[in-house]
Every structure is written in structure tokens, then in C-alpha cells.
Design a protein around this motif. Structure first.
Motif, short mmCIF file in Angstrom:
data_model
loop_
_atom_site.label_atom_id
_atom_site.label_comp_id
_atom_site.label_asym_id
_atom_site.label_seq_id
_atom_site.Cartn_x
_atom_site.Cartn_y
_atom_site.Cartn_z
N VAL A 186 0.83 -1.21 0.00
CA VAL A 186 0.00 0.00 0.00
C VAL A 186 0.87 1.25 0.00
CG1 VAL A 186 -1.75 1.30 1.26
CG2 VAL A 186 -1.91 -1.20 1.13
N ALA A 187 1.94 1.25 0.77
CA ALA A 187 2.83 2.41 0.81
C ALA A 187 3.47 2.66 -0.56
CB ALA A 187 3.91 2.19 1.87
N TRP A 189 2.18 1.87 -3.45
CA TRP A 189 1.12 2.44 -4.30
C TRP A 189 0.93 3.92 -4.05
CZ3 TRP A 189 -2.76 -2.01 -2.88
CH2 TRP A 189 -2.42 -3.15 -3.61
N LEU A 190 1.20 4.35 -2.81
CA LEU A 190 1.06 5.77 -2.47
C LEU A 190 2.30 6.57 -2.84
CD1 LEU A 190 -0.61 5.50 1.07
CD2 LEU A 190 -1.71 6.20 -1.07
N GLY A 191 3.32 5.91 -3.33
CA GLY A 191 4.55 6.60 -3.71
C GLY A 191 5.51 6.82 -2.57
N VAL A 192 5.32 6.11 -1.45
CA VAL A 192 6.23 6.25 -0.31
C VAL A 192 7.53 5.51 -0.63
CG1 VAL A 192 6.57 5.76 2.14
CG2 VAL A 192 4.28 6.37 1.29
N PRO A 193 8.69 6.12 -0.44
CA PRO A 193 9.97 5.45 -0.74
C PRO A 193 10.16 4.18 0.08
CG PRO A 193 10.29 7.81 -0.42
CD PRO A 193 8.89 7.51 0.01
N ALA A 204 1.60 7.50 6.47
CA ALA A 204 1.13 7.87 5.13
C ALA A 204 -0.22 7.23 4.84
CB ALA A 204 2.15 7.44 4.08
N VAL A 205 -0.38 5.97 5.22
CA VAL A 205 -1.65 5.27 5.00
C VAL A 205 -2.77 5.93 5.81
CG1 VAL A 205 -2.90 3.10 5.36
CG2 VAL A 205 -0.58 3.06 4.42
N PHE A 209 -5.93 8.11 3.93
CA PHE A 209 -7.28 7.54 3.91
C PHE A 209 -8.12 7.89 5.13
CE2 PHE A 209 -4.48 4.67 1.47
CZ PHE A 209 -5.10 4.79 0.23
N GLY A 210 -7.58 8.69 6.04
CA GLY A 210 -8.35 9.07 7.22
C GLY A 210 -8.61 7.92 8.17
N VAL A 211 -7.67 6.97 8.24
CA VAL A 211 -7.81 5.82 9.13
C VAL A 211 -7.40 6.22 10.54
CG1 VAL A 211 -6.94 3.51 9.63
CG2 VAL A 211 -7.39 4.18 7.26
N ASN A 212 -8.28 5.99 11.50
CA ASN A 212 -7.98 6.37 12.89
C ASN A 212 -7.11 5.36 13.61
OD1 ASN A 212 -9.39 8.84 13.00
ND2 ASN A 212 -11.33 7.77 13.31
N GLU A 213 -7.25 4.08 13.27
CA GLU A 213 -6.51 3.02 13.95
C GLU A 213 -5.97 2.03 12.92
OE1 GLU A 213 -8.71 1.80 17.82
OE2 GLU A 213 -10.22 2.60 16.44
N LEU A 214 -4.71 1.65 13.10
CA LEU A 214 -4.06 0.73 12.17
C LEU A 214 -3.25 -0.28 12.96
CD1 LEU A 214 -3.10 -0.16 9.31
CD2 LEU A 214 -1.28 1.57 9.52
#
Length: 313
Positions: A186-187, A189-193, A204-205, A209-214
């Protein structure tokens, strides 16, 4: 001694299937595994799925009844078969899956009963695999609109996902669980190195995406719980156990975490939530299959037997 019954209700959405293992077939499917453990932990959790009107489907229904998994939201399909998966385990105990398509759970339908049950549930668990077909995905989109606390279990099984659909699911979720490899996907895909730390990738995730908990699981290295609600990241190591197979270990981790996260009678600390999740996951890892038999005394004894070996953590 019976498990404590809690005044919490949940719904798990998605696949139920037969895992064809080298040692024989086992009941499986990530959301089904989560539902099994939540019910074992005293949380009434309905399983919304679909099986074929065939021998495999009838046997799944019979076994789920024996395992005390509610059958109210099980659907039958007259056209498509019950799902089966060929499971291959290598010398390192890593698992590879061959998943048949299409099958009954690709065609999960919705109606008043499904909408009402989800709207009254405290949480709604869904995975990415069950969205590979538009029929089930459209049903999921309908139910997400009425869900109270949305839990996404990222489950990347090639070729049954696309970047765009994973992104859509992440936008829906309040809590996301993924493993280290999936975080990397996923990172990227977001362009994170690739050189960024996992903490930077997680940020970054969550920011995008406005995720509160991961929750990010790391197998033998444990798991990290990132929370924007509490502005922290908390790492908890895995227990040291003899691994039989890793099937369902992440599903049991999520179920145990939710059983503590959604309690209404007390506020568990991040350490307590992760400790309990790691404990149940370790128990499943040293067992055979994703849904081993156990009760509260079994898990309590398991903690006691492993406490001395893990004190250095």
C-alpha cells in the motif's frame, strides 16, 4: 467454566470455505475465522456469507452450527458452488493459497434483514478478498453505509485484488489490520519510498485515507497498534511458541483485539489489548488449523505456561 458473555454484537462479512490442507480439509475463510473466535470470546457475531446448495455447503452449515457460529445470515446459492481453497505449506511453514473463482460468496446479497443486523451491531468486519466480484462488493457498499464501527482486514491474495478497490476500502474503514508485506504494498502504491520506516509508511496510510486506527502484524516479531485517537504507536512482541502452521493466526489476533477494544464495561489499555491478541494468536499458531477448540480456562493456562519463557520481553 463458560466464557464470559458480553453485551456486544458484531457482524463479519465475506468468505467461508474449505481449506484443502496436506493433512485434510479444514473450515476456513478469514471473516469466518474472526467470527468463530469472537463467539468463543463471548461476543455474539453473525457471519454474513453465501454457500452453494451442495454437499460442501451443507457440511459447512452443519459444522458452523456445531461451532456455535450463528447461521442467521448464511445464504444459499443454487448456481455457484461452495468455495474451496488449495493450501500449500512450505518448509518454513509459510502458506500459499489457490482460490477458486467464481464461487457462492462472490454473490452475497442484501435485504432488510442484513441491513438491520449490521445497523444494530457494534462493529462490522470485512475483508478485501470478498470484494473481488462486483455483486458482493455492491452489497458491502450498501452495508457500510449503516455500519457503526468499520473494520477492514486487508487480505491481498493475487490475483484477487486491485489497487483502486483496496484504496476504496481503506477510505471506508475506522480500524485497519494488515501485515508487514501488505503495508509495504500500500505504501508503494502511495509513492512512499522503500527506504522510509514502517512508522512513516503507516502514517502515510492513515493520513491519506483518514484511518484512525491501524494494526500491522509482523509474525514472530509481534504487532504494532497505531492510533490517531490516542496519538501513539504501541509495539507488542509475539509469544515464543512452536509453530505448527500460521493459518488463521492473524484472524485470531484481530478477533481478540476487537474483543477488548469494543468492551463496554471497561477501557482496556493498548498493552492489554495487544497482549490478549498476541496470546490467542500464539495459541492458534501452535495449534492445527484456524479454528482450534478452546475455552477461557484453556487460554488462561496457555498464558501461564508461556509467561516464564517470555519474561525477557
Amino acid at each position: 467454566m463458560k466464557n464470559e458473555i458480553l453485551n456486544i454484537k458484531g457482524v463479519c462479512f465475506g468468505e467461508v470455505l474449505w481449506d484443502n490442507l496436506p493433512t485434510g480439509r479444514k473450515l476456513g475463510g478469514a471473516p469466518l475465522n474472526v467470527a468463530y473466535h469472537l463467539n468463543k470470546l463471548g461476543i455474539h457475531t453473525d457471519m454474513l456469507t453465501r454457500v452453494g446448495d451442495d454437499v460442501d455447503g451443507k457440511e459447512i452449515i452443519t459444522l458452523c452450527a456445531e461451532l456455535a457460529i450463528p447461521l442467521t445470515l448464511f445464504q444459499k446459492d443454487n448456481k455457484y458452488p461452495t468455495s474451496t481453497v488449495e493450501v500449500h505449506i512450505d518448509e518454513n511453514r509459510d502458506v500459499r493459497y489457490e482460490i477458486v473463482f467464481p464461487v457462492a460468496w462472490d454473490y452475497i446479497a442484501w435485504g432488510e434483514k442484513e441491513i438491520e443486523t449490521v445497523s444494530k451491531a457494534d462493529f462490522f468486519v470485512f475483508g478485501s478478498l470478498s470484494t473481488r466480484h462486483n455483486t458482493s462488493y455492491q452489497t458491502l457498499q450498501t452495508l457500510i453505509k449503516v455500519a457503526n464501527y468499520k473494520v477492514l482486514d486487508v487480505n491481498l491474495r493475487a490475483p484477487h485484488y486491485t489497487k483502486d478497490r483496496i484504496f476504496e476500502l481503506l477510505y471506508y474503514a475506522d480500524l485497519v489490520k494488515m501485515n508487514e508485506e501488505e503495508l509495504g504494498f500500500v505504501a508503494t502504491w502511495l509513492g512512499v519510498p522503500d527506504t522510509d520506516t514502517d512508522a512513516q509508511k503507516a502514517e502515510a496510510v492513515m493520513t491519506t485515507f483518514g484511518v484512525n486506527e491501524l494494526i500491522v502484524t509482523y509474525g514472530a516479531k509481534g504487532a504494532i497498534y497505531h492510533s490517531w485517537l490516542g496519538k501513539f504507536s504501541y509495539h507488542f512482541p509475539a509469544l515464543k511458541v512452536e509453530v505448527r502452521d500460521t493459518i488463521g493466526s492473524g484472524d485470531s489476533f484481530l478477533a481478540a483485539f476487537l474483543s477488548q477494544r469494543c468492551r463496554q464495561d471497561k477501557q482496556a489499555t493498548p498493552e492489554e489489548m495487544l497482549e490478549f491478541a498476541a496470546t490467542l494468536s500464539a495459541f492458534v499458531t501452535q495449534s492445527t488449523g484456524a479454528c482450534p477448540s478452546y475455552d477461557a480456562p484453556t487460554i488462561n493456562r496457555f498464558v501461564w505456561l508461556n509467561s516464564l519463557d517470555n519474561m525477557n520481553y
